[in-house]
Design a protein around this motif. Sequence first.
Motif, short mmCIF file in Angstrom:
data_model
loop_
_atom_site.label_atom_id
_atom_site.label_comp_id
_atom_site.label_asym_id
_atom_site.label_seq_id
_atom_site.Cartn_x
_atom_site.Cartn_y
_atom_site.Cartn_z
N ASP A 47 0.82 -1.21 0.00
CA ASP A 47 0.00 0.00 0.00
C ASP A 47 0.85 1.26 0.00
OD1 ASP A 47 0.33 -1.23 2.75
OD2 ASP A 47 -0.20 0.82 3.30
N ASP A 48 2.04 1.21 0.63
CA ASP A 48 2.93 2.37 0.61
C ASP A 48 3.46 2.64 -0.79
OD1 ASP A 48 2.86 2.90 3.45
OD2 ASP A 48 4.06 1.08 3.69
N LEU A 50 2.20 1.76 -3.67
CA LEU A 50 1.11 2.22 -4.53
C LEU A 50 0.77 3.68 -4.25
CD1 LEU A 50 -1.17 -0.94 -4.26
CD2 LEU A 50 -0.03 -0.13 -6.33
N SER A 51 0.78 4.07 -2.99
CA SER A 51 0.46 5.45 -2.63
C SER A 51 1.54 6.42 -3.13
CB SER A 51 0.30 5.58 -1.12
OG SER A 51 -0.06 6.89 -0.76
N SER A 111 -4.17 1.20 -3.18
CA SER A 111 -3.43 1.42 -1.94
C SER A 111 -4.33 1.24 -0.72
CB SER A 111 -2.82 2.83 -1.94
OG SER A 111 -2.19 3.10 -0.71
N SER A 257 -5.96 8.11 0.88
CA SER A 257 -5.18 6.88 1.01
C SER A 257 -4.07 7.02 2.04
CB SER A 257 -4.58 6.49 -0.35
OG SER A 257 -3.54 7.38 -0.72
#
Length: 344
Positions: A47-48, A50-51, A111, A257
Amino acid sequence: MGHPYSVPAVYDEPARGILSTLIALTTVCAIARVASRWIQKADSAADDYLSYLAYFLNLANLISGILLIPKHAVSLPGLMLGNPDDLDYITNSFIAIGIFYILTILLSKLSVLFLFRRIFTMHITTFRIAWWANLLFLVPCWTAPVFTLMGLSIARKDLRQSDISKIGTPVVAALNAFSDIMMLLLPVWSISKLRLPKQQKIALVGVFAVAMIATGVSIGRAALLFIRNHVQWNPAYNTYMDIVMTASETSAAFMCSCLPVLKPIIIKVNKLCSRSVSRITGTLQTGRRDPTGSKASRLSLHSDRDTDTWKVNSSQKGIHRVREYDVDVDVIPLQSGMRGHSPS
């Protein structure tokens, strides 16, 4: 934000101000996310990454919007001149903005989904089904139609005024808003099953409910696209609203996000602010002077923080501090000859 019937229909300053503000806000959120993960001493997760990628794509989107301003994209007098080079630049820039928009929204939502996957267990059947339903709706049901519209836009160079765009763009925006609502509902069931006090559950739901900001922007943009088909706006305002609403939606999606993972830095900043206030308060209290200036008043001091009592020993002419919570007079037997004296 400007008005569709303003004269002379020049929206350079509002567009520049809004886009610059969004650049500042998204950059602060990105830095805060990195700082929060560093404070936690946690390794970067899916998720990091993607963000972070969504941040750079959104930044490219915002910069592209700013670069359109000198080309008279949001100025009716400039558009009326009909400079071919400027018109070609505007068309190509809108294609780039469209691609940045799709990828930023997609990566921001992915994310959030992978953040939910990291926080909540996938072993729970209901959550696992709901998670995959969100993913499948986002990728095939939203990404496929929006990329199809983008492909037609690239093929025709300008699809904004076509019948396909007037129908397809609002529908795609509505699907995007519906996807936001589905993602909002995803963590609610899992949080409701946690063995936590009711207030903590409400607080957790509130943390994830910040995504309602992006959802509100998505719904507003979808409604605006439907309304635009039935009103006549001047071309400059039409372009201005396309730039601003697209930038606002992608920026809101990215910031939402980031917000759920910013708790560590918020706590850190809160502690630093509390310490600063305590120091300032302590300095002000220490700097106070009794207006009489008497020796007795200077020796009679009281501390509110630890409820210490300062007393004067007449025989030694010194100050002995007695902590009230360290002495229990009911437990310590005092001899009759010692009553009235401070315990040594």
